[in-house]
Write an enzyme that holds these catalytic residues in place. Structure first.
Site, PDB file in Angstrom:
ATOM      1  N   GLU A   1       0.799  -1.219   0.000  1.00 32.12           N
ATOM      2  CA  GLU A   1       0.000   0.000   0.000  1.00 32.12           C
ATOM      3  C   GLU A   1       0.837   1.278   0.000  1.00 32.12           C
ATOM      4  O   GLU A   1       0.464   2.274  -0.636  1.00 32.12           O
ATOM      5  CB  GLU A   1      -0.957  -0.008   1.193  1.00 32.12           C
ATOM      6  CG  GLU A   1      -2.104  -0.996   1.067  1.00 32.12           C
ATOM      7  CD  GLU A   1      -1.741  -2.417   1.475  1.00 32.12           C
ATOM      8  OE1 GLU A   1      -2.628  -3.283   1.460  1.00 32.12           O
ATOM      9  OE2 GLU A   1      -0.551  -2.659   1.832  1.00 32.12           O
TER      10      GLU A   1
ATOM     11  N   HIS B   1      -9.763 -13.172   9.440  1.00 29.08           N
ATOM     12  CA  HIS B   1      -9.573 -12.761   8.052  1.00 29.08           C
ATOM     13  C   HIS B   1     -10.060 -13.865   7.120  1.00 29.08           C
ATOM     14  O   HIS B   1     -10.033 -15.056   7.464  1.00 29.08           O
ATOM     15  CB  HIS B   1      -8.094 -12.469   7.795  1.00 29.08           C
ATOM     16  CG  HIS B   1      -7.826 -11.773   6.508  1.00 29.08           C
ATOM     17  ND1 HIS B   1      -7.444 -12.425   5.369  1.00 29.08           N
ATOM     18  CD2 HIS B   1      -7.922 -10.456   6.178  1.00 29.08           C
ATOM     19  CE1 HIS B   1      -7.288 -11.555   4.384  1.00 29.08           C
ATOM     20  NE2 HIS B   1      -7.571 -10.361   4.854  1.00 29.08           N
TER      21      HIS B   1
END
Length: 384
Positions: A126, A230
């Site tokens: 990111e 997750h």
């Protein structure tokens, strides 16, 4: 506007609503980077994609994801022929959207611009995605003064930057309005909400986080844990392994769940005594909900969480995590000090500010609102 992940969708909602309220024809395209629970999230946020991409089976390689997104979104871009491409944040979807805007000579608006950790390996990928989008974007919508200063240091002219606040605040306030007033029973257990998903924490890091929280719930009988797992099965399996073999009285106070829908996560934050997370967006949402946050990373691209006192960096370190939670447990004053009454991330009007800039640019260009025969219909594109 291009979205692809759950955070993209959440943080894009107020921009889409504001553009539509201003009379702008908005084409919301979902890239398919995240698929689970996405339809329900769009419904909750009162949005309907114009087109949805089905990426099909794919591995975990980032290069493969980027290639599939480029191939799948190229024909959508050509068909819509937008006047501007709006991307949010730092995902692969956002980077691909910016690249396609560049390839098609369409100006790009970057929502949540100027965030930096200054380490391209954390968060990965990111941090680099954000830097690359900055080099492409025409409009830079920075959430905070620090983000503005970062963009200026990198040579972005002031006229291209607008400080807006963060649209995550818009979304959270919208969600809480829909959910009604907070109700928390007196004497309720102290709830710790935990999330862990960052690639740099996969494996040993997630095990350390789990061990640190486990020690706390074993030490203090009025602490409960909610850990939404997750979607990656290997990550989920690593968390379950940490919590195996609990004593029955401890086990009753630990909930490992499937990923929570957005309103359920908002409710969890509203009820939480503490958040432990490696998520970026959840750091911002925690401040909005006035929940102290311990950040299981070495650095954060949202240092405002630290400077306002709402969060502390603890890394993926079981010993340090246990120490910090115990410190807050023993001192109500220290816990209260991590609950600022004002969020550094804005006032809930970021989407309107972004829409106003884009609409002024449209008016200055003399372009008429775009109309397509397929307006309002949902289309599906499939990546081969």
């Amino acid at each position: 506007m291009l979205t692809g992940t759950r955070p993209d969708i959440i943080k894009s909602a107020s921009v889409v609503h504001a553009l539509e309220a201003a009379g702008c024809q908005t084409f919301l395209v979902h890239s398919g980077q995240h698929e689970a629970t996405v339809p329900a999230l769009y419904r909750f946020l009162e949005m309907r994609p114009f087109a949805t991409v089905r990426l099909g089976a794919r591995g975990s390689r980032l290069s493969q994801l980027q290639a599939r997104l480029l191939d799948a979104l190229e024909p959508v871009m050509a068909r819509v022929a937008p006047d501007a491409v709006v991307v949010q944040g730092d995902t692969t979807t956002a980077l691909v959207g910016a690249l396609l805007g560049f390839y098609h000579h369409v100006p790009v608006a970057h929502v949540e611009a100027g965030l930096r950790s200054r380490d391209c390996n954390e968060p990965f990928p990111e941090e680099l995605n954000r830097r690359l989008i900055t080099r492409i974007a025409t409009w830079h919508f920075a959430p905070t003064p620090l983000a503005v200063a970062t963009l200026r240091r990198e040579g972005i002219p002031l006229k291209a930057i607008t400080m807006t606040g963060n649209t995550v605040v818009d979304a959270a306030l919208f969600g809480y309005r829909r959910m009604g007033p907070r109700v928390l029973a007196p004497g309720a257990p102290r709830l710790i909400v935990v999330t862990a998903h960052r690639r740099e924490n996969w494996g040993a890091g997630i095990e350390e986080i789990g061990r640190g929280v486990r020690r706390i719930v074993e030490r203090f009988a009025d602490v409960t844990v909610l850990w939404p797992l997750h979607a990656n099965p290997e990550v989920a399996a690593a968390v379950r392994a940490v919590w195996s073999g609990l004593a029955p009285d401890v086990s009753r106070r630990v909930r490992l769940t499937d990923p929570l829908a957005y309103p359920e996560m908002l409710q969890a934050l509203r009820d939480a005594w503490l958040l432990v997370t490696d998520s970026g967006g959840l750091q911002e949402e925690a401040v909005t909900a006035r929940v102290p946050v311990l950040i299981t990373r070495r650095q954060t691209e949202r240092p405002e969480v630290l400077t306002c006192g709402a969060g502390r960096l603890v890394g993926a370190d079981a010993g340090r995590l246990e120490t910090e939670i115990a410190r807050l447990y023993r001192s109500t004053a220290k816990w209260e000090a991590m609950r600022p009454t004002r969020s550094p991330f804005g006032d809930g009007r970021a989407g309107r500010r972004i829409a106003a800039v884009l609409m002024r640019s449209r008016a200055a260009s003399g372009r008429a609102p775009k109309r397509h025969a397929a307006d309002g219909g949902v289309r599906t594109a499939v990546a081969s």
